[in-house]
Write an enzyme that holds these catalytic residues in place. Sequence first.
Site, PDB file in Angstrom:
ATOM      1  N   GLY A  68    -105.508   6.873 -31.385  1.00 16.13           N
ATOM      2  CA  GLY A  68    -104.076   6.789 -31.464  1.00 16.13           C
ATOM      3  C   GLY A  68    -103.770   6.470 -32.459  1.00 16.13           C
ATOM      4  O   GLY A  68    -104.330   7.075 -33.868  1.00 16.13           O
ATOM      5  N   GLY A 116    -109.056   5.411 -29.238  1.00 16.45           N
ATOM      6  CA  GLY A 116    -108.785   5.762 -28.127  1.00 16.45           C
ATOM      7  C   GLY A 116    -109.116   7.173 -27.328  1.00 16.45           C
ATOM      8  O   GLY A 116    -108.993   7.646 -26.411  1.00 16.45           O
ATOM      9  N   GLU A 139    -112.250  -0.379 -35.140  1.00 15.61           N
ATOM     10  CA  GLU A 139    -111.683  -1.027 -35.581  1.00 15.61           C
ATOM     11  C   GLU A 139    -111.098  -2.564 -36.514  1.00 15.61           C
ATOM     12  O   GLU A 139    -110.797  -2.397 -37.595  1.00 15.61           O
ATOM     13  CB  GLU A 139    -110.859  -1.868 -33.768  1.00 15.61           C
ATOM     14  CG  GLU A 139    -110.236  -0.307 -32.632  1.00 15.61           C
ATOM     15  CD  GLU A 139    -111.763   0.188 -32.841  1.00 15.61           C
ATOM     16  OE1 GLU A 139    -110.583   1.262 -31.857  1.00 15.61           O
ATOM     17  OE2 GLU A 139    -112.399  -0.128 -32.705  1.00 15.61           O
ATOM     18  N   ASP A 147    -110.646  -2.097 -28.181  1.00 16.80           N
ATOM     19  CA  ASP A 147    -109.939  -1.935 -27.203  1.00 16.80           C
ATOM     20  C   ASP A 147    -110.208  -0.856 -26.824  1.00 16.80           C
ATOM     21  O   ASP A 147    -111.213   0.221 -26.419  1.00 16.80           O
ATOM     22  CB  ASP A 147    -108.259  -2.139 -27.303  1.00 16.80           C
ATOM     23  CG  ASP A 147    -108.601  -1.169 -28.352  1.00 16.80           C
ATOM     24  OD1 ASP A 147    -108.954   0.015 -28.873  1.00 16.80           O
ATOM     25  OD2 ASP A 147    -106.303  -0.430 -28.407  1.00 16.80           O
TER      26      ASP A 147
END
Length: 347
Positions: A68, A116, A139, A147
């Site tokens: 992202g 992402g 992350e 995530d």
Amino acid sequence: MKTEDDTVLFDIEGRTGVVTLNRPKALNALTHPMVLRIDEALTGWAQDPAVQQVLIRGAGERGLCAGGDIRAIHDDARAGNTASADFWRDEYRLNARIARYPKPYIALMDGIVMGGGVGVSAHGRVRVVTERSRVAMPETGIGFVPDVGGTWLLGRAPGRLGTHLALTGSAVGAADALLCGLADHFVPAGRLPELTAGLAAAPVHEVLARYAATPPPGDLADRRAWIDHCYAADTVEEIVDRLLGQGEPAAKEAAETILAKSPTALKVTLAALRRAAALGSLEPVLAQEFRVSCNALASPDLVEGIRAQVVDKDRRPRWSPPALADVADADVERFFAPLGAGDLTFG
């Protein structure tokens, strides 16, 4: 400059609906409008009898998708706004749609596939890696937690390989992605155009039979013994101690890598992985990740980590608290606090 309309392209080539992430200068990083348009296309194609399978790929030769737009997340967190939560809500719902898609969903995981990018590929039914693939959930290096279903995917990897990848944020190549269950097939990068052309006329299993090959050797298979032993420990501190005590250069390197990450993010990541394993399916894991992600917006480490890695690029994050021993159980538990009416649900 690209408009929102051409950051993701859609075509129907024969029997295949093709999604092309089209921000090559930004490593095809996802934006909220891109996520919404992909979801809309997949919804339509699911009902279209002319579309018998779906392919997702990235424009350019550097990667499918680097994740992202974390600079936007940094700015949103600093301002105390809700744009990141709105993005994640739709992104995680897209991840769930991909996982349960009724037609073969084929992801070309060529080049960089991170964050992402893993979410829009590794939940698919047919996942293809190449000798250029570098797959990672990095992350913890920005004070965040895996995530997009990353804790579900990594939690299902053999032994403790997923815990190793989650805490270190290390990128893996084709063979290790296959070993960890993040991919299904290896195809040399030079043959992807032929594979893509073949999908216009034939089902994916027939096309893959012509192009799938054996990948170059990876690293993780030979490291399973110490990885499984070290990462079975109950705490991040004990994991690090076991790694340092192995007498293996690669284990020592893993410990040093972990110690450079956000202490809070490391402890939350370990807790999230272990809770994900008990949740039983992807959607409740995504709901857990949504709570963790939203609560991370209030954590100083997310803003600081992105500042150090992306904004100022000094690579010298000042984590708060700075040491694993300073992160209390209550600090970890806050990340899992329900959001009430704001919790993620699936229709």
